[in-house]
Design a protein around this motif. Structure first.
Motif, mmCIF file in Angstrom:
data_model
loop_
_atom_site.group_PDB
_atom_site.id
_atom_site.type_symbol
_atom_site.label_atom_id
_atom_site.label_comp_id
_atom_site.label_asym_id
_atom_site.label_seq_id
_atom_site.Cartn_x
_atom_site.Cartn_y
_atom_site.Cartn_z
ATOM 1 N N LYS A 1 -16.221 -16.091 -18.214
ATOM 2 C CA LYS A 1 -15.632 -15.221 -19.224
ATOM 3 C C LYS A 1 -15.968 -13.752 -18.994
ATOM 4 C CE LYS A 1 -14.858 -18.372 -23.039
ATOM 5 N NZ LYS A 1 -14.896 -18.496 -24.513
ATOM 6 N N SER A 2 -16.260 -13.398 -17.763
ATOM 7 C CA SER A 2 -16.542 -11.995 -17.447
ATOM 8 C C SER A 2 -15.627 -11.520 -16.326
ATOM 9 C CB SER A 2 -18.013 -11.815 -17.063
ATOM 10 O OG SER A 2 -18.857 -12.148 -18.146
ATOM 11 N N TRP B 1 -11.262 -15.337 -31.235
ATOM 12 C CA TRP B 1 -12.244 -15.720 -30.211
ATOM 13 C C TRP B 1 -12.234 -14.751 -29.035
ATOM 14 C CZ3 TRP B 1 -10.283 -16.931 -25.389
ATOM 15 C CH2 TRP B 1 -8.939 -17.345 -25.323
ATOM 16 N N THR B 2 -11.089 -14.159 -28.737
ATOM 17 C CA THR B 2 -11.059 -13.204 -27.621
ATOM 18 C C THR B 2 -11.881 -11.963 -27.938
ATOM 19 O OG1 THR B 2 -9.069 -12.003 -28.346
ATOM 20 C CG2 THR B 2 -8.735 -13.997 -27.027
ATOM 21 N N THR C 1 -14.587 -11.915 -29.828
ATOM 22 C CA THR C 1 -16.006 -12.250 -29.656
ATOM 23 C C THR C 1 -16.398 -12.146 -28.186
ATOM 24 O OG1 THR C 1 -15.760 -14.660 -29.340
ATOM 25 C CG2 THR C 1 -15.832 -13.854 -31.613
ATOM 26 N N ASP C 2 -15.489 -12.505 -27.298
ATOM 27 C CA ASP C 2 -15.783 -12.417 -25.867
ATOM 28 C C ASP C 2 -15.929 -10.964 -25.418
ATOM 29 O OD1 ASP C 2 -15.710 -15.155 -25.736
ATOM 30 O OD2 ASP C 2 -13.712 -15.278 -24.848
ATOM 31 N N GLU D 1 -19.367 -9.908 -26.638
ATOM 32 C CA GLU D 1 -20.471 -10.562 -25.941
ATOM 33 C C GLU D 1 -20.723 -9.951 -24.568
ATOM 34 O OE1 GLU D 1 -19.523 -14.696 -28.304
ATOM 35 O OE2 GLU D 1 -19.063 -14.558 -26.167
ATOM 36 N N ASN D 2 -19.660 -9.626 -23.844
ATOM 37 C CA ASN D 2 -19.840 -9.012 -22.530
ATOM 38 C C ASN D 2 -20.488 -7.637 -22.643
ATOM 39 O OD1 ASN D 2 -18.557 -10.431 -19.957
ATOM 40 N ND2 ASN D 2 -17.400 -11.074 -21.758
ATOM 41 N N GLU E 1 -9.979 -11.484 -20.115
ATOM 42 C CA GLU E 1 -10.366 -12.829 -20.588
ATOM 43 C C GLU E 1 -10.897 -13.612 -19.405
ATOM 44 O OE1 GLU E 1 -11.432 -15.090 -22.400
ATOM 45 O OE2 GLU E 1 -11.402 -13.909 -24.223
ATOM 46 N N GLY E 2 -11.138 -14.897 -19.639
ATOM 47 C CA GLY E 2 -11.799 -15.722 -18.644
ATOM 48 C C GLY E 2 -10.918 -16.076 -17.456
ATOM 49 N N ASP F 1 -21.349 -18.449 -23.941
ATOM 50 C CA ASP F 1 -20.595 -17.802 -25.019
ATOM 51 C C ASP F 1 -21.390 -17.861 -26.324
ATOM 52 O OD1 ASP F 1 -18.782 -17.649 -27.327
ATOM 53 O OD2 ASP F 1 -17.170 -17.652 -25.859
#
Length: 442
Positions: free
Chosen positions: A155-156, A202-203, A205-206, A209-210, A284-285, A394
């Protein structure tokens, strides 16, 4: 909370049940066993969220297991709410043998409910040998291994149109500041910089998080993921401020903030790789590649490519992952065969089946990268493997679902609100802390 324990099925015992006693001394027991059909006449039921091409490709793995052991397999798609569906099946006396669990928090919940069998010694040995230690940590509860991570997500990755970059005269950036600069250059050339799928919380949150992992570092990331660190911590406010610079820049977002809030994940990929491009990049992932290829006919590596999510400030480039862990339910009708399936899934042989079919990454370090079908997927897989123990799962998937995984609530909703109005990171941090405190207490 007291967590129930189960008796360990020793590696040799489980192996003998599956592949015959001669395999007990083998260093690669599952591969060594092939062809004796020791599970003939038995059926293993597997439940998971997958549908469509993912279910089809996983079935190829199950078919390979069946060919090796003689077992029959049955896959049941649960939809997104795995916990509710599995719980109802257990109550109804119709529990599957194996569940592919997509969230650390759900795996922990299953273990705390006493639903899971401890994995066999053979599987644990394979995890110790073939996986970075972090994957064992995420598959364990109170030091007991319950989950085997078979499928991973990277996811990075930031996906971009090479044509858009060529037209703008930019190269893939290596720092977050350069990412925004490149975005402005892309925008000046006629396309928005980013397509953001704000309709799917959810996108967002990603994104957070990164930025947080790179800017605050892995120790604070781990503490925030378990709510040992409050969301009102200055590091959270700083990460939100960094993210807000992107969200409030109308030049960078395709359709601006309202456009982003009305774009779902497939739509965000379409805006970069569809017939009428509106943006040059979509974060995205690794699964972006599957959508670009399958839905829009893009050649991965030529029409669509990626670069690693860049380092923020003085931090390291982040590697955030997700994944699906296989667990064995105590109440399944054929737990011995289910345990044998996990022993197979722990091998590079099993991972190679899906790797060859596409749309898959494995955290198994023994899987030959040549098993993947294209150079871009190989590069993504290598990045995940090379990250080793610096990989972080995640964060929202580690949280209680009420906070980290519920549409219209918790982190998903609050980050959508922040996308709509990113002017007050401190207020957003306070709202996140209030929601987290309630969910973790519950």
């Amino acid at each position: 909370m007291m967590r129930r324990r189960t008796t360990l099925l020793t590696g040799c015992t489980a192996l003998a049940l599956t592949f015959g006693a001669t395999a007990c001394g083998s260093s690669d027991p599952v591969s060594a066993g092939g062809g004796d059909k020791a599970l003939g006449g038995q059926t293993v039921t597997v439940a998971g969220v997958w549908s469509g091409s993912e279910q089809k490709n996983f079935q190829k793995v199950l078919d390979a297991f069946a060919e090796k052991t003689g077992a029959k397999t049955q896959f049941v798609s649960t939809g997104d709410n795995v916990s509710t569906v599995v719980g109802s099946k257990i109550e109804g006396g119709n529990a599957p043998d194996v569940v592919m669990v997509p969230q650390v928090g759900v795996l922990q919940q299953f273990a705390e409910n006493g639903w899971l069998k401890q994995l066999s010694g053979t599987t644990e040995k394979a995890v110790d040998t073939n996986f970075a230690p972090v994957w064992k940590t995420y598959g364990s509860v109170d030091g007991t291994l319950y989950g085997l991570y078979f499928k991973a997500a990277h996811k990075s990755t930031v996906w971009y149109s090479p044509d858009a970059f060529t037209q703008a005269g930019v190269e893939p950036p290596t720092t977050y500041d350069d990412l925004l600069k490149a975005g402005h250059t892309v925008s000046d050339s006629g396309l928005a910089a980013f397509s953001v799928a704000g309709q799917d919380g959810w996108t967002l949150t990603d994104w957070f998080e990164n930025i947080y992992l790179s800017q605050a570092g892995p120790e604070k990331y781990d503490a925030l993921a378990t709510h040992e660190l409050k969301w009102t911590d200055p590091s959270v406010v700083e990460a939100l401020t960094t993210l807000g610079k992107l969200f409030k820049d109308k030049q960078l977002l395709a359709g601006g903030q309202n456009g982003a809030l009305n774009t779902d994940f497939p739509g965000s990929v379409e805006k970069v790789f569809g017939p009428k491009p509106e943006a040059g990049m979509v974060y995205e992932g690794d699964f972006v590649a599957g959508v670009a290829k399958d839905q829009f006919g893009k050649s991965i590596g030529e029409d669509a490519n990626f670069f690693p999510f860049p380092a923020v400030g003085a931090g390291e480039a982040p590697v955030v992952s997700g994944g699906d862990a296989a667990v064995v339910l105590k109440d399944g009708k054929n737990t011995k065969a289910g345990m044998a399936l996990l022993e197979y899934l722990a091998t590079p042989e099993a991972a190679a089946v899906w790797a060859g079919a596409g749309g898959f990454l494995s955290p198994n370090t023994k899987l030959d990268l040549a098993s993947y079908g294209d150079d871009v997927t190989r590069a993504t897989a290598k990045s995940l493997i090379d990250a080793g123990d610096s990989v972080r799962f995640d964060m929202s998937d580690q949280a209680p679902a009420a906070f980290g995984g519920t549409k219209g609530a918790g982190e998903w909703k609050l980050l959508q609100d922040f996308l709509r109005d990113p002017s007050d990171p401190k207020a957003t941090a306070a709202a996140l802390e209030a929601a987290a405190a309630k969910a973790y207490k519950g």
